[in-house]
Every structure is written in C-alpha cells, then in structure tokens.
Design an enzyme around this catalytic site. Sequence first.
Site, PDB file in Angstrom:
ATOM      1  N   GLY A 196      38.631  45.331  46.927  1.00  0.00           N
ATOM      2  CA  GLY A 196      39.934  45.075  46.322  1.00  0.00           C
ATOM      3  C   GLY A 196      39.807  44.305  45.020  1.00  0.00           C
ATOM      4  O   GLY A 196      38.897  43.505  44.846  1.00  0.00           O
ATOM      5  N   GLY A 198      42.466  42.319  42.002  1.00  0.00           N
ATOM      6  CA  GLY A 198      43.828  41.863  41.744  1.00  0.00           C
ATOM      7  C   GLY A 198      43.856  40.928  40.560  1.00  0.00           C
ATOM      8  O   GLY A 198      42.841  40.674  39.909  1.00  0.00           O
ATOM      9  N   GLY A 201      41.510  37.935  41.136  1.00  0.00           N
ATOM     10  CA  GLY A 201      40.070  38.085  41.334  1.00  0.00           C
ATOM     11  C   GLY A 201      39.694  39.356  42.054  1.00  0.00           C
ATOM     12  O   GLY A 201      40.497  40.292  42.198  1.00  0.00           O
ATOM     13  N   THR A 202      38.429  39.388  42.502  1.00  0.00           N
ATOM     14  CA  THR A 202      37.857  40.555  43.175  1.00  0.00           C
ATOM     15  C   THR A 202      37.468  40.168  44.592  1.00  0.00           C
ATOM     16  O   THR A 202      36.980  39.070  44.833  1.00  0.00           O
ATOM     17  CB  THR A 202      36.602  41.033  42.417  1.00  0.00           C
ATOM     18  OG1 THR A 202      36.953  41.288  41.050  1.00  0.00           O
ATOM     19  CG2 THR A 202      36.057  42.312  43.028  1.00  0.00           C
ATOM     20  N   VAL A 203      37.680  41.098  45.530  1.00  0.00           N
ATOM     21  CA  VAL A 203      37.355  40.837  46.932  1.00  0.00           C
ATOM     22  C   VAL A 203      36.196  41.731  47.352  1.00  0.00           C
ATOM     23  O   VAL A 203      36.209  42.942  47.107  1.00  0.00           O
ATOM     24  CB  VAL A 203      38.567  41.102  47.851  1.00  0.00           C
ATOM     25  CG1 VAL A 203      38.212  40.787  49.299  1.00  0.00           C
ATOM     26  CG2 VAL A 203      39.758  40.251  47.413  1.00  0.00           C
ATOM     27  N   ASP A 314      52.813  34.613  46.206  1.00  0.00           N
ATOM     28  CA  ASP A 314      52.413  35.960  45.779  1.00  0.00           C
ATOM     29  C   ASP A 314      52.567  36.943  46.946  1.00  0.00           C
ATOM     30  O   ASP A 314      51.644  37.680  47.282  1.00  0.00           O
ATOM     31  CB  ASP A 314      50.971  35.955  45.267  1.00  0.00           C
ATOM     32  CG  ASP A 314      50.640  37.214  44.462  1.00  0.00           C
ATOM     33  OD1 ASP A 314      51.574  37.845  43.948  1.00  0.00           O
ATOM     34  OD2 ASP A 314      49.454  37.562  44.368  1.00  0.00           O
TER      35      ASP A 314
END
Length: 519
Positions: A196, A198, A201-203, A314
């Site tokens: 993911g 967003g 950041g990045t997951v 969020d």
Amino acid sequence: MMPMVLDWFIGNETCETIKTKSSDDVCQGDSTCYNVDNGSGYRCKCLDGYQGDPYLPNGCQDIDECKDPNLNKCEKICENTKGNYTCLCPKGYHGDGRTDGTGCVANQSGGSLIIELTVGLGIGITVLIAGSTWSYWAFKKWKLIKLKHKFFRQNGGLMLQQELSRRDSSTETAKIFSSEELETATNNYDESRIIGRGGYGTVYKGTLSDGRTVAIKKSQVVDESQIDQFINEVVVLSQINHRNVVKLLGCCLETEVPLLVYEFITNGTLFEHIHNKNKASSLTFETRLRIAAETAGVLSYLHSSASIPIIHRDVKSTNILLDDSYTAKVSDFGASRLVPLDQAGISTVVQGTLGYLDPEYLQTSQLTEKSDVYSFGVVLLELLTGQKALCFERLEEDRNLAMYFISALKEDRLVQILEKCVVDGAKIEMVEEIGSLARRCLRVKGEERPTMKEVAMELEGLRMMLEHHPWVNNDESRLEETEYLLGEASLKIGSNGGMNNVTYDSITDHIILQVGHGR
C-alpha cells in the site's frame, strides 16, 4: 737409462672392506677413497674443487676457481663456493653468465625497471585498495551506528523507553524494533513487499523472526516538534485492545522517519472491495451495514472510551481493512491526535484526504471529534452507493460524493445512486434511515452533527433489526409478526413502514431507545 713409473697403493684390501672393518674414515675430510686398477689395495684423493694431501687432517683445501680465469667459465662475475663456483650477471643483464651457456645479455632499455616498478606498484595499489576498503566499511559502519543513535534520540527513543518502563509489566506494550529486524523482515524493503501507498507513507508486508506476518509503515515525513506527542500516541495506541482496531505492535526509531509495525490483515482494504466490481458482489447489504457499525463502534470507542480521547483524523475506506470474515479493522493512526480531557478540540495543521476532509476543519484548522464524524459519513456513502469519495468522471458539481449524495436526496432520486446489492438487500425504509444518518454526519457545522457514539448506536440498532428480523422482501403480512417479536424491546413499527430511532450501544451491549426521531 730406462724411465720407470712408480705405482703405489695402501694394503691389499678394497675401500669397501676397509670401511666395514673400521668406523673411522680411512681418508681425511673433503677426500674420497678409491680402489686401484692394477692390483689390490686403495688410495685417497681430494674431491673435485679441492687440492692437497688427502691423508692429512684438513689436507684437502678448496680451490678458488675465480682467481684463475682458466679454472672457471664465467663471462662477467665469478663467485667462489665450497668446492665449486657460480657465475653471475651484473645489474642490467640477464642469463646464466657462463661462456658455455647463454652468458650475460643486456636488458632492453628500462624494461627491467618498468617490470619492477609495475610489480611494485601493483602490489602497493592492491594493499592500498584493500586497506582503504576495510577502512571505508569500518568508517561507514561506525557512521551508521552513530546515525542510528542520533535518530533514536531524535525520534524520542529514550523517552519511549522511559514510558514503557513505567508501564505495568502485565500490560502489553509496544516493542522497540531495531532497523536490522525490519530490514530482514522486508528483504531490505523490496518493491515486491509493498502492499500500500498513501499520503503519509508506504506500507510493506514483512515476516518477523518469530514467524509473525506484520505490516510495516514507512512514513514520508515527520514533524520533529511533535515527537513528544508521537511517543505518547505509540504508547497509548499499543494498549488499545479492540477487536476492530489494527493492533500496533511497536515501532523502530533508528531511521530518519519512525517506522510503525502493525498486525497484518489478510483481506485488503474496504476501498478495494467496494470499488472493485469483482469483489463488490461479496459485500452484501448486511455485510456493508455490519462493517459500518463496526467502524462507527471503533471511532466511538476512540472518542469516548479510550483512556485519552483519540481523533483519527484520516477516516477513509482505504484505512479500513477487512479480515477473511469481512470483519472491519480500522488502521493507520499516523495522523491521529490525542485530545486532552479538558479540551473539546485542538488546533493543528490541516491533514486528511480530499473527499473525506471535514470542510469546517479545513476552514478553521480546529480539529474536533466531529471531523471524524464527517469523514465517516463519506465512508457510509461509499458503502451505500459504491461510488468513490472524489471522482472526476462525474459532473463538476457532483465530483465530491457528499455533494452528489445531498443533491440526489434533494431531487428525490436516492434509489438511482444506490449500489444494486443495497437496493436488493433491504427495504427502502431502512436505506433511507441510513441515508438520513449519513446526511446528518455530513452537515457543514460540526456542532450539528451527531457524535460517533450516537452514530454507532443507531447503526448497531439497525443491524440488530436486520439480524433478528431481516427487512428483505418483507410483505405487509409480516408486519404483525415484526411488532410481536420486537414488542418486548418497545420497538414500534409505523403503518407507513418507517421506524423510530432504535439504537444499540456496542460498548454496553444493550439496546437503547432514543426519545424522538433524532433528526
């Protein structure tokens, strides 16, 4: 007179016989015994390269062949050795140095020097490179360790350690992971591990050394002025033990931007299931209503039941994960803020996602719990309509889903914008109740919106109604049965098919009857 040759020898025994009878050498040093040819007996003679009397001790002396040019065959340099000599060539020449051999041949101009210099330079460069490489890696490792310590302090690592040490040992708290642990877990953050991306950041999907699968969030930016707040949030969020919240397992503070480690949820995001036509069919109306109720219950818990009120900030369908049984798991508290108990809201830099962002918060920068209510209202619309929160394929005035929905309500065309499974899965009266609730969540003024507790109770009440007596293709003949079954809970169904506001408190697990319609 006739010349005579006098031949002599010692004894009448051979050298071999003499040697077997006596352990002492019959001939002195540097000499050898030999048998005579014309009779019996033996004689001694000095070895080649020696001269003198072989019968006397040290009688045989080395001949220095280098003193007599007739005794050596050296072309340039003669070096005497015991019983022999060696021929050498001077510097700048090569060969065996013998007149009966290759002699001494002059080297080509500078060739030997070049070879020597090349070999020496090569060895020197190799040693220099090896030493430099070792020094570089040692320095780099030292610098990396120093940088990790700097980031650890900068990101509040010491403060977090103190906070965790003060916690009750029986209470599960966040773990501080090392950067090496998370690098190993994600194969050095390999692109294939990304699950993911967003705005925050990045997951990555990772596997810890104990075999647990986790989601590792790598943020893009960090506000250094909010480190104290971040540490406090990590401690608080790690203690939230709610079945519908993605568990925060810990963090890593040895990188420039802190990394957060969450439990891994297997079935992707709600966004994927709503907006992927192949997956959307799996979300029945009943499942959608349950997901909405579970999400509202979590936000209600964060706002009012957590030890310190938490505003998510969020709320959106991509931050609601689903497990294999489609149970909602609220995630991504990276933008969350803790609200002091004596304050109704806090002033912050506006953060959020377009389409879900509370317009009042956008204007005033004043964050309150009602900001989450607005965002949740948009998620509720997504579940009802299957439409995205912001879609540029719609007309300009309808690009925002909230505006699109309100416009449809005003024009009495709600059914036209609903997802097919919603229309088929429940009577229009229940859908209108949910639509009315969504509309109240989307009011421009925050004070006019319901609280998340009220939203959760109303949705849970609707869900209980659907579970105990589904509003699916009911005909009028079943109204009497409905009234009878729910009479004990004082639930009254009007003759027009509408319903009074019956709500369910997911925290206290009991039905609560609201006075009045609540709108």
